[in-house]
Design a protein around this motif. Structure first.
Motif, PDB file in Angstrom:
ATOM      1  N   LEU A   1      62.233   0.991  -1.099  1.00  0.00           N
ATOM      2  CA  LEU A   1      62.160   1.125   0.076  1.00  0.00           C
ATOM      3  C   LEU A   1      63.523   1.590   0.895  1.00  0.00           C
ATOM      4  O   LEU A   1      63.521   2.461   1.812  1.00  0.00           O
ATOM      5  CB  LEU A   1      61.657  -0.254   0.627  1.00  0.00           C
ATOM      6  N   PHE A   2      64.870   1.304   0.575  1.00  0.00           N
ATOM      7  CA  PHE A   2      65.866   1.293   1.074  1.00  0.00           C
ATOM      8  C   PHE A   2      66.848   2.174   0.163  1.00  0.00           C
ATOM      9  O   PHE A   2      68.019   2.188   0.451  1.00  0.00           O
ATOM     10  CB  PHE A   2      66.553   0.184   1.632  1.00  0.00           C
ATOM     11  N   GLY A   3      66.330   3.095  -0.662  1.00  0.00           N
ATOM     12  CA  GLY A   3      67.230   3.774  -1.410  1.00  0.00           C
ATOM     13  C   GLY A   3      67.691   3.026  -2.510  1.00  0.00           C
ATOM     14  O   GLY A   3      67.518   1.910  -2.715  1.00  0.00           O
ATOM     15  N   ASP A   4      68.354   3.651  -3.602  1.00  0.00           N
ATOM     16  CA  ASP A   4      68.825   3.107  -4.782  1.00  0.00           C
ATOM     17  C   ASP A   4      70.296   2.668  -4.803  1.00  0.00           C
ATOM     18  O   ASP A   4      70.651   2.236  -5.767  1.00  0.00           O
ATOM     19  CB  ASP A   4      68.414   3.776  -5.881  1.00  0.00           C
ATOM     20  N   ASN A   5      70.942   2.464  -3.700  1.00  0.00           N
ATOM     21  CA  ASN A   5      72.391   1.968  -3.431  1.00  0.00           C
ATOM     22  C   ASN A   5      72.734   1.841  -2.101  1.00  0.00           C
ATOM     23  O   ASN A   5      71.949   2.073  -1.076  1.00  0.00           O
ATOM     24  CB  ASN A   5      73.449   3.150  -4.006  1.00  0.00           C
ATOM     25  N   ARG A   6      73.907   1.033  -1.921  1.00  0.00           N
ATOM     26  CA  ARG A   6      74.238   0.635  -0.546  1.00  0.00           C
ATOM     27  C   ARG A   6      74.462   1.604   0.446  1.00  0.00           C
ATOM     28  O   ARG A   6      74.157   1.340   1.412  1.00  0.00           O
ATOM     29  CB  ARG A   6      75.371  -0.569  -0.577  1.00  0.00           C
TER      30      ARG A   6
ATOM     31  N   LEU B   1      55.915   4.134  15.599  1.00  0.00           N
ATOM     32  CA  LEU B   1      56.099   3.004  14.644  1.00  0.00           C
ATOM     33  C   LEU B   1      55.026   2.867  13.837  1.00  0.00           C
ATOM     34  O   LEU B   1      55.401   2.511  12.459  1.00  0.00           O
ATOM     35  CB  LEU B   1      56.797   1.718  15.647  1.00  0.00           C
ATOM     36  N   PRO B   2      53.767   2.302  14.310  1.00  0.00           N
ATOM     37  CA  PRO B   2      52.756   2.345  13.346  1.00  0.00           C
ATOM     38  C   PRO B   2      52.546   3.232  12.062  1.00  0.00           C
ATOM     39  O   PRO B   2      52.502   2.626  10.947  1.00  0.00           O
ATOM     40  CB  PRO B   2      51.555   2.193  14.142  1.00  0.00           C
ATOM     41  N   LEU B   3      52.960   4.321  12.148  1.00  0.00           N
ATOM     42  CA  LEU B   3      52.732   5.418  11.382  1.00  0.00           C
ATOM     43  C   LEU B   3      54.091   5.357  10.402  1.00  0.00           C
ATOM     44  O   LEU B   3      53.750   5.540   9.187  1.00  0.00           O
ATOM     45  CB  LEU B   3      52.801   6.711  11.961  1.00  0.00           C
ATOM     46  N   ALA B   4      55.200   5.082  11.048  1.00  0.00           N
ATOM     47  CA  ALA B   4      56.154   5.022  10.118  1.00  0.00           C
ATOM     48  C   ALA B   4      56.255   3.707   9.193  1.00  0.00           C
ATOM     49  O   ALA B   4      56.442   3.896   7.863  1.00  0.00           O
ATOM     50  CB  ALA B   4      57.499   4.746  11.066  1.00  0.00           C
ATOM     51  N   ILE B   5      55.827   2.642   9.859  1.00  0.00           N
ATOM     52  CA  ILE B   5      55.578   1.160   8.943  1.00  0.00           C
ATOM     53  C   ILE B   5      54.514   1.569   7.681  1.00  0.00           C
ATOM     54  O   ILE B   5      54.690   1.177   6.626  1.00  0.00           O
ATOM     55  CB  ILE B   5      55.427   0.214   9.593  1.00  0.00           C
ATOM     56  N   ALA B   6      53.479   2.193   8.054  1.00  0.00           N
ATOM     57  CA  ALA B   6      52.330   2.451   7.022  1.00  0.00           C
ATOM     58  C   ALA B   6      52.973   3.398   6.097  1.00  0.00           C
ATOM     59  O   ALA B   6      52.693   2.945   4.760  1.00  0.00           O
ATOM     60  CB  ALA B   6      51.200   3.236   8.008  1.00  0.00           C
ATOM     61  N   TRP B   7      53.627   4.494   6.452  1.00  0.00           N
ATOM     62  CA  TRP B   7      54.075   5.249   5.659  1.00  0.00           C
ATOM     63  C   TRP B   7      55.118   4.388   4.329  1.00  0.00           C
ATOM     64  O   TRP B   7      54.940   4.456   3.102  1.00  0.00           O
ATOM     65  CB  TRP B   7      55.012   6.458   5.945  1.00  0.00           C
ATOM     66  N   LEU B   8      56.222   3.732   4.846  1.00  0.00           N
ATOM     67  CA  LEU B   8      57.061   2.997   4.135  1.00  0.00           C
ATOM     68  C   LEU B   8      56.199   1.807   3.369  1.00  0.00           C
ATOM     69  O   LEU B   8      56.568   1.694   2.141  1.00  0.00           O
ATOM     70  CB  LEU B   8      57.968   2.269   5.032  1.00  0.00           C
ATOM     71  N   ALA B   9      55.323   1.276   4.060  1.00  0.00           N
ATOM     72  CA  ALA B   9      54.541   0.304   2.935  1.00  0.00           C
ATOM     73  C   ALA B   9      53.844   0.860   1.988  1.00  0.00           C
ATOM     74  O   ALA B   9      53.963   0.323   1.026  1.00  0.00           O
ATOM     75  CB  ALA B   9      53.726  -0.515   4.152  1.00  0.00           C
ATOM     76  N   TRP B  10      53.049   2.060   2.189  1.00  0.00           N
ATOM     77  CA  TRP B  10      52.611   2.825   1.141  1.00  0.00           C
ATOM     78  C   TRP B  10      53.443   3.293  -0.275  1.00  0.00           C
ATOM     79  O   TRP B  10      53.234   3.135  -1.141  1.00  0.00           O
ATOM     80  CB  TRP B  10      51.722   4.108   1.538  1.00  0.00           C
ATOM     81  N   HIS B  11      54.800   3.708   0.537  1.00  0.00           N
ATOM     82  CA  HIS B  11      55.637   4.287  -0.359  1.00  0.00           C
ATOM     83  C   HIS B  11      56.293   3.126  -1.413  1.00  0.00           C
ATOM     84  O   HIS B  11      56.517   3.164  -2.600  1.00  0.00           O
ATOM     85  CB  HIS B  11      56.961   4.710   0.314  1.00  0.00           C
ATOM     86  N   ALA B  12      56.496   1.941  -0.472  1.00  0.00           N
ATOM     87  CA  ALA B  12      56.977   0.694  -1.383  1.00  0.00           C
ATOM     88  C   ALA B  12      55.745   0.278  -2.521  1.00  0.00           C
ATOM     89  O   ALA B  12      56.111  -0.211  -3.582  1.00  0.00           O
ATOM     90  CB  ALA B  12      57.365  -0.447  -0.573  1.00  0.00           C
TER      91      ALA B  12
ATOM     92  N   SER C   1      61.658  13.441   2.584  1.00  0.00           N
ATOM     93  CA  SER C   1      61.642  13.713   4.006  1.00  0.00           C
ATOM     94  C   SER C   1      60.829  12.896   4.831  1.00  0.00           C
ATOM     95  O   SER C   1      61.335  12.356   5.708  1.00  0.00           O
ATOM     96  CB  SER C   1      61.472  15.210   4.279  1.00  0.00           C
ATOM     97  N   VAL C   2      59.518  12.681   4.497  1.00  0.00           N
ATOM     98  CA  VAL C   2      58.766  11.879   5.381  1.00  0.00           C
ATOM     99  C   VAL C   2      59.448  10.349   5.447  1.00  0.00           C
ATOM    100  O   VAL C   2      59.477   9.671   6.301  1.00  0.00           O
ATOM    101  CB  VAL C   2      57.248  11.817   4.889  1.00  0.00           C
ATOM    102  N   SER C   3      59.855   9.871   4.255  1.00  0.00           N
ATOM    103  CA  SER C   3      60.547   8.802   4.319  1.00  0.00           C
ATOM    104  C   SER C   3      61.783   8.381   5.334  1.00  0.00           C
ATOM    105  O   SER C   3      62.174   7.769   5.884  1.00  0.00           O
ATOM    106  CB  SER C   3      60.915   8.166   2.945  1.00  0.00           C
ATOM    107  N   ILE C   4      62.523   9.589   5.168  1.00  0.00           N
ATOM    108  CA  ILE C   4      63.740   9.736   6.000  1.00  0.00           C
ATOM    109  C   ILE C   4      63.343   9.613   7.864  1.00  0.00           C
ATOM    110  O   ILE C   4      63.915   8.785   8.438  1.00  0.00           O
ATOM    111  CB  ILE C   4      64.538  10.923   6.003  1.00  0.00           C
ATOM    112  N   VAL C   5      62.245  10.503   7.970  1.00  0.00           N
ATOM    113  CA  VAL C   5      61.875  10.441   9.273  1.00  0.00           C
ATOM    114  C   VAL C   5      61.180   8.891   9.618  1.00  0.00           C
ATOM    115  O   VAL C   5      61.430   8.299  10.850  1.00  0.00           O
ATOM    116  CB  VAL C   5      60.629  11.553   9.529  1.00  0.00           C
ATOM    117  N   ALA C   6      60.562   8.334   8.776  1.00  0.00           N
ATOM    118  CA  ALA C   6      60.010   6.739   8.962  1.00  0.00           C
ATOM    119  C   ALA C   6      61.181   5.957   9.294  1.00  0.00           C
ATOM    120  O   ALA C   6      60.977   5.079  10.024  1.00  0.00           O
ATOM    121  CB  ALA C   6      59.105   6.434   7.864  1.00  0.00           C
ATOM    122  N   HIS C   7      62.283   6.035   8.393  1.00  0.00           N
ATOM    123  CA  HIS C   7      63.324   5.190   8.610  1.00  0.00           C
ATOM    124  C   HIS C   7      64.028   5.565  10.103  1.00  0.00           C
ATOM    125  O   HIS C   7      64.530   4.443  10.642  1.00  0.00           O
ATOM    126  CB  HIS C   7      64.420   5.250   7.660  1.00  0.00           C
ATOM    127  N   ARG C   8      64.066   6.666  10.273  1.00  0.00           N
ATOM    128  CA  ARG C   8      64.562   7.338  11.472  1.00  0.00           C
ATOM    129  C   ARG C   8      63.850   6.404  12.793  1.00  0.00           C
ATOM    130  O   ARG C   8      64.504   5.987  13.800  1.00  0.00           O
ATOM    131  CB  ARG C   8      64.472   8.613  12.058  1.00  0.00           C
TER     132      ARG C   8
END
Length: 313
Positions: free
Chosen positions: A212-217, A195-206, A43-50
């Motif tokens: 980072l973008f799921g496992d399919n197109r 945005l900084p929080l979203a980028i930080a979360w996605l970077a940590w997740h990666a 859920s947090v990753s979805i919000v970060a992408h939003r």
């Protein structure tokens, strides 16, 4: 005797506000279908992408609308920035909890939260903004409250989701109505602050090895388009909040949870019990009463204006 031309306040703004509100709540009502496609993503990753993908979409809107100066002015104004930092926090909490409700199979709990929200809006409009309510409107609120109470009794385990969604979004809407900034500019500042929080979360997740973008197109496309799916209804909502009474906007909001309710029951087979049936009937009865009272009041106002104009001529 010729009647004078319609007064400048002859409802064009109210009509536009109603259409904006109707569009916003209709889109929010079917949004669970969109985010159900992303249940494999945290859920947090979805919000970060939003947040991440809302920024370029909103900046493009500002550029096309020639409002980049408004954005610079909002970012330079400490009072406005502090105001929008608060609303950004509220909408971030709301987004996260809503995504959790959808992806964890609690769409009905989310629906209850947004059923409660119009009642909170009406009460905020009455006691904070001092908007008047007729007896028929108070009766509508009482009926809706009784229906929501029945629904709450049947969903106690998820009531914390409902209450948090209600309080966060009702307060967000009130503060955005009062904030000295337009819809698109305000939402752009809010997403830039998050945005900084979203980028930080996605970077940590990666960094942890997750895709980072799921496992399919398909998932990637849904994540990227979540920016537009997030921004469009919020822009319509904040525009509507500035054009029509907050109590009217609150009652119109019953559209979104009703659509969410139907998605939960008929698309995703979430349980539907007696309490839900009672609440559904009570809330729509309340909505019909409230809309009837608004139409009647508008007609009476037009009659009074015509009588006054005739008396003056």
């Amino acid at each position: 005797m010729n009647r004078p031309p319609p007064a400048p306040q002859d409802y064009p703004d109210a009509r536009r506000g109603f259409l904006y509100g109707f569009g916003a709540y209709s889109l929010w009502g079917v949004l669970p279908i969109y985010f159900k496609q992303l249940t494999a993503i945290p859920s947090v990753s979805i919000v970060a992408h939003r947040i991440l993908w809302s920024v370029p979409f909103l900046l493009a809107l500002l550029l096309m609308g020639g409002k980049t100066a408004d954005l610079r002015a909002a970012l330079a104004n400490r009072r406005t920035l502090a105001w929008l930092a608060l609303t950004a926090t509220l909408i971030g909490i709301n987004w996260l909890l809503y995504i959790y409700a959808v992806t964890s199979g609690h769409i009905l709990a989310g629906s209850l939260g947004y059923y409660l929200n119009p009642l909170a809006n009406v009460l905020l409009g009455r006691f904070i903004l001092h908007e008047r309510l007729s007896r028929l409107q108070w009766a509508a609120i009482a009926i809706a409250a009784a229906g929501v109470s029945a629904l709450a009794v049947g969903a106690l385990a998820q009531l914390w989701i409902s209450l948090t969604l209600c309080v966060s979004f009702a307060t967000y809407g009130l503060l955005r109505k009062l904030a000295p900034v337009d819809a698109v500019t305000g939402l752009t500042v809010e997403t830039l602050l998050l945005l900084p929080l979203a980028i930080a979360w996605l970077a940590w997740h990666a960094f942890a090895g997750a895709p980072l973008f799921g496992d399919n197109r398909t998932i990637t496309l849904f994540l990227i388009m979540s920016g537009a799916a997030t921004a469009i209804p919020l822009i319509l909502f904040t525009a509507a909040a500035r054009l029509i009474p907050y109590s009217t906007l609150g009652m119109l909001q019953f559209l979104a949870p009703t659509l969410q309710f139907l998605c939960a029951v008929f698309l995703y087979d979430e349980p539907f019990g007696t309490a839900h049936a009672i609440a559904f009937g009570a809330i729509w009865t309340a909505l019909v009463l409230y809309v009837f009272s608004l139409v009647r009041e508008a007609r009476l106002n037009r009659v009074r204006e015509d009588d006054l104009a005739c008396a003056e001529t």
